[in-house]
Enzyme design. Sequence first.
Site, PDB file in Angstrom:
ATOM      1  N   HIS A  78      37.552  36.738  41.506  1.00  8.79           N
ATOM      2  CA  HIS A  78      37.463  37.327  40.412  1.00  8.79           C
ATOM      3  C   HIS A  78      38.444  36.296  39.024  1.00  8.79           C
ATOM      4  CE1 HIS A  78      41.948  38.498  41.048  1.00  8.79           C
ATOM      5  NE2 HIS A  78      42.177  38.556  41.742  1.00  8.79           N
ATOM      6  N   ASP A  80      39.993  37.187  36.066  1.00 10.38           N
ATOM      7  CA  ASP A  80      41.645  37.779  35.474  1.00 10.38           C
ATOM      8  C   ASP A  80      42.726  37.341  36.118  1.00 10.38           C
ATOM      9  OD1 ASP A  80      39.857  39.529  37.456  1.00 10.38           O
ATOM     10  OD2 ASP A  80      42.175  40.603  36.532  1.00 10.38           O
ATOM     11  N   ASP A 141      45.204  33.576  41.806  1.00 10.15           N
ATOM     12  CA  ASP A 141      45.553  34.775  42.264  1.00 10.15           C
ATOM     13  C   ASP A 141      44.322  34.679  41.124  1.00 10.15           C
ATOM     14  OD1 ASP A 141      44.491  37.502  42.686  1.00 10.15           O
ATOM     15  OD2 ASP A 141      46.477  38.136  42.990  1.00 10.15           O
ATOM     16  N   GLU A 175      39.858  42.587  37.631  1.00 13.82           N
ATOM     17  CA  GLU A 175      40.073  43.728  39.498  1.00 13.82           C
ATOM     18  C   GLU A 175      40.932  43.520  39.508  1.00 13.82           C
ATOM     19  OE1 GLU A 175      41.983  42.421  43.771  1.00 13.82           O
ATOM     20  OE2 GLU A 175      42.284  41.593  41.696  1.00 13.82           O
ATOM     21  N   GLU A 176      41.567  42.482  38.854  1.00 15.36           N
ATOM     22  CA  GLU A 176      43.780  43.099  38.582  1.00 15.36           C
ATOM     23  C   GLU A 176      44.022  44.109  38.185  1.00 15.36           C
ATOM     24  OE1 GLU A 176      45.836  41.457  39.709  1.00 15.36           O
ATOM     25  OE2 GLU A 176      44.918  39.806  40.408  1.00 15.36           O
ATOM     26  N   ASP A 198      40.196  36.071  47.990  1.00 18.97           N
ATOM     27  CA  ASP A 198      41.201  37.247  47.520  1.00 18.97           C
ATOM     28  C   ASP A 198      42.604  36.980  48.581  1.00 18.97           C
ATOM     29  OD1 ASP A 198      42.135  37.847  45.147  1.00 18.97           O
ATOM     30  OD2 ASP A 198      41.790  39.669  45.266  1.00 18.97           O
ATOM     31  N   HIS A 380      51.641  36.914  40.362  1.00 17.90           N
ATOM     32  CA  HIS A 380      52.259  37.658  39.525  1.00 17.90           C
ATOM     33  C   HIS A 380      53.237  37.461  39.193  1.00 17.90           C
ATOM     34  CE1 HIS A 380      48.683  41.726  40.952  1.00 17.90           C
ATOM     35  NE2 HIS A 380      48.564  40.170  41.057  1.00 17.90           N
TER      36      HIS A 380
END
Length: 411
Positions: A78, A80, A141, A175-176, A198, A380
């Site tokens: 992903h 995003d 990520d 995805e997040e 991932d 994150h």
Amino acid sequence: MQHIIDRFISYVTIDTESDPNSDTTPSTEKQWDLANKLVEELKNIGMQDVTIDENAYVMATLPSNVNYKIPVIGFISHFDTSPDYSGANVKPQIISNYNGEDIVLNKEKNIILSPEYFDDLLLYKGQTLITTDGTTLLGADDKAGITEIVTAMEYLIKNPHIKHGEIRVAFTPDEEIGRGAHKFNVKKFGADWAYTMDGSQVGELEYENFNAAGVTIKIKGKSVHPGYAKGKMVNSLLIANQFLSLLPKREVPQLTEGYQGFFHFYKIKGDIELTEIKGIIRDHDRDKFDAKKELLAQITDDLKENYGDEAITVEVKDQYYNMREKIEPVMHIVEIAEEAMRKVNVDPIIKPIRGGTDGSQLSYMGLPCPNIFAGGHNFHGKYEYVPVESMQKAIDVIVKIAELTASKYMK
């Protein structure tokens, strides 16, 4: 290795933060910037059937180079990044030949990435790390995963002596915020199975994930002048506190690991008349997952007896389920990935995901999809980093999976 670094940095310096409060797909317009870049890059390296749909899902094909039938496999990441921390103006720092000591991310703000707290850093002494500057997340990520897939496809195109079947790749938005698979066209993708790139630490191979649900609690109160409030005021903030105090004290993220589930309430906003609480529940075991939902319902019913039926509403919405039950009937796809890791000198770390990936939803949509490491750590947040050598190993694993799949179906 510089080629990997340059490609990765070209991705992470594009802001693609998603927005859970948006109802569009992608949830933020800026995700198109990287999606469109990927389309052009896939075409430039020689991929075929490169497409991007109205929701920014990017797909492409590497045609088979053998004359016998092989299952079509896929690789997915992903683009995003998490709204938990800013993804704007990412300024990556390159730490060559990491010496195992503290890394100063931001001298002015005294932000230190230290192995005393993040002991995984010591696994990568002597390697090249890419870190943040302490003011944003990095975006490994899952832009590390994208880097690995694109680079692996480029390698296979340049090395046609490596035999492989048809390979499909896809890059997804959102995805997040739990929507990465929502508008994924499994039929169009056309793979028999796929792997999401991932995961985190080098070697991770995962085919179990949480059952997941989102929780919204709304509590209504009554505001009355505090000097004359006896028998009249109902303070929704205090009821909210009472609700949370009735949950199991040790079933929280900071006290759980492995297969242990949890309740996680991460946002509370309110006043005397109305308080809203946002949270999630997670558990690998479906029965325990259901029991957690039942506990929320029981607490709600108990509090309603004191405050009335209109005082409390709880909405629990399932988000995704443990993909294990969809993977176990086709365990050979995990075994191929495990064998591929061993052949490129990576020790497989097979463990449950304490989270979710696009693959968990895709598995229930008919595309079995285990998860493979992308190499990053501390996702994150400002302490995120990725060893370049881990990205190279992930590239090696992708190539080897393609090669092994072809050899296993050779006639």
